[in-house]
Structure formats: structure tokens, C-alpha cells
Motif scaffolding. Structure first.
Motif, PDB file in Angstrom:
ATOM      1  N   ASP A 173       0.803  -1.225   0.000  1.00  0.00           N
ATOM      2  CA  ASP A 173       0.000   0.000   0.000  1.00  0.00           C
ATOM      3  C   ASP A 173       0.838   1.278   0.000  1.00  0.00           C
ATOM      4  N   ILE A 174       1.778   1.352  -0.911  1.00  0.00           N
ATOM      5  CA  ILE A 174       2.585   2.565  -1.073  1.00  0.00           C
ATOM      6  C   ILE A 174       1.703   3.697  -1.599  1.00  0.00           C
ATOM      7  N   HIS A 175       0.787   3.382  -2.478  1.00  0.00           N
ATOM      8  CA  HIS A 175      -0.174   4.338  -3.043  1.00  0.00           C
ATOM      9  C   HIS A 175       0.480   5.611  -3.575  1.00  0.00           C
ATOM     10  N   GLY A 176       1.651   5.465  -4.183  1.00  0.00           N
ATOM     11  CA  GLY A 176       2.315   6.614  -4.807  1.00  0.00           C
ATOM     12  C   GLY A 176       3.001   7.564  -3.857  1.00  0.00           C
ATOM     13  N   SER A 177       3.131   7.202  -2.588  1.00  0.00           N
ATOM     14  CA  SER A 177       3.756   8.090  -1.610  1.00  0.00           C
ATOM     15  C   SER A 177       5.276   7.945  -1.632  1.00  0.00           C
ATOM     16  N   GLY A 180       1.048  -5.126  -3.213  1.00  0.00           N
ATOM     17  CA  GLY A 180       0.032  -4.382  -3.928  1.00  0.00           C
ATOM     18  C   GLY A 180      -0.093  -2.902  -3.641  1.00  0.00           C
ATOM     19  N   ASP A 181      -0.808  -2.237  -4.540  1.00  0.00           N
ATOM     20  CA  ASP A 181      -1.121  -0.815  -4.488  1.00  0.00           C
ATOM     21  C   ASP A 181       0.137   0.053  -4.457  1.00  0.00           C
ATOM     22  N   VAL A 182       0.862   0.024  -5.562  1.00  0.00           N
ATOM     23  CA  VAL A 182       2.154   0.696  -5.653  1.00  0.00           C
ATOM     24  C   VAL A 182       2.019   2.177  -6.003  1.00  0.00           C
ATOM     25  N   TRP A 242       6.105  -8.766  -6.915  1.00  0.00           N
ATOM     26  CA  TRP A 242       4.994  -7.830  -6.785  1.00  0.00           C
ATOM     27  C   TRP A 242       3.677  -8.577  -6.905  1.00  0.00           C
ATOM     28  N   ILE A 243       2.882  -8.502  -5.858  1.00  0.00           N
ATOM     29  CA  ILE A 243       1.544  -9.059  -5.846  1.00  0.00           C
ATOM     30  C   ILE A 243       0.575  -7.925  -6.192  1.00  0.00           C
ATOM     31  N   ARG A 244      -0.271  -8.129  -7.170  1.00  0.00           N
ATOM     32  CA  ARG A 244      -1.179  -7.090  -7.644  1.00  0.00           C
ATOM     33  C   ARG A 244      -2.221  -6.743  -6.582  1.00  0.00           C
ATOM     34  N   GLY A 245      -2.417  -5.445  -6.373  1.00  0.00           N
ATOM     35  CA  GLY A 245      -3.449  -4.966  -5.466  1.00  0.00           C
ATOM     36  C   GLY A 245      -4.644  -4.433  -6.224  1.00  0.00           C
TER      37      GLY A 245
END
Length: 110
Positions: A8-12, A35-37, A68-71
Motif C-alpha cells: 500500500d505505497i499508493h504513490g507516496s 500491492g497498491d504501488v 509484486w503481488i497485484r493490489g
């Protein structure tokens, strides 16, 4: 071998930079991203330090070390710009222990 896990990096770029300082300090050679890169998703506010292009620059050089596991917020275009591929889930054996890797928004069978 140390295996590092992040999700859950979410672009941060801010939080990824904090993580990467530890990863580099510990001479990380194996990184699992659950996930959630890059994208924050339509329901979520922008995370602190939202800068997906900077996240790409930090992660792309590690492509040979990343699983990398897809989120639920990851897309095909993310794979194109990062230079490595996501998979939906994986069963992984480490040190005689079995781990089931998934983002968690949906449980998949391996």
C-alpha cells in the motif's frame, strides 16, 4: 537472507523513501510488494508525498529483486512504467515455512 515486505505505497514517495532507507541500510536484496504501488484509488485521499513518478524512479532499479503481488489499485500501465510484472498471488516457501502472498482484497487460489 532478509526478505523485506511492503504494501500500500499508493504513490507516496515520502513513505517509500523512509522504507528504502531501512532497506538500503540493511543491504536488502529481496523485496515483496503486496500491492497498491502507484495509485491511491478513487475513494482515498492523496497520501502524503504523493509522487508516483518518484516512486517509479526508486523502485525500477530494483526490478530483479522485486516480487509484486497485484493490489486492487494496480493497473497494467503500472507494470509498463515500473518495468516489472505483478502476479495475483503466490505461495512461497522460506526457511521451512509456507507463506500465502496476496493483497487481501480478494483471496485467490494458487
Amino acid at each position: 537472507m532478509k526478505v523485506f515486505v511492503i504494501s500500500d505505497i499508493h504513490g507516496s514517495s515520502k513513505y517509500l523513501e523512509d522504507f528504502m532507507s531501512i532497506y538500503n541500510e540493511e543491504n536488502g536484496k529481496s523485496l515483496i510488494i503486496l500491492g497498491d504501488v502507484l495509485y491511491h484509488g478513487p475513494r482515498n485521499p492523496l497520501p502524503e508525498g504523493y509522487d508516483p513518478q518518484r516512486v517509479i524512479k526508486m523502485l525500477s532499479p530494483l526490478k530483479d529483486d522485486v516480487l509484486w503481488i497485484r493490489g486492487n489499485c494496480d493497473a497494467e500501465v503500472d507494470e509498463m512504467v515500473l518495468g516489472f510484472n505483478a502476479i495475483s498471488s503466490k505461495k512461497l516457501s522460506l526457511n521451512d515455512k509456507i507463506f500465502y502472498l496476496t493483497h487481501g482484497h480478494r483471496i485467490n487460489e494458487i
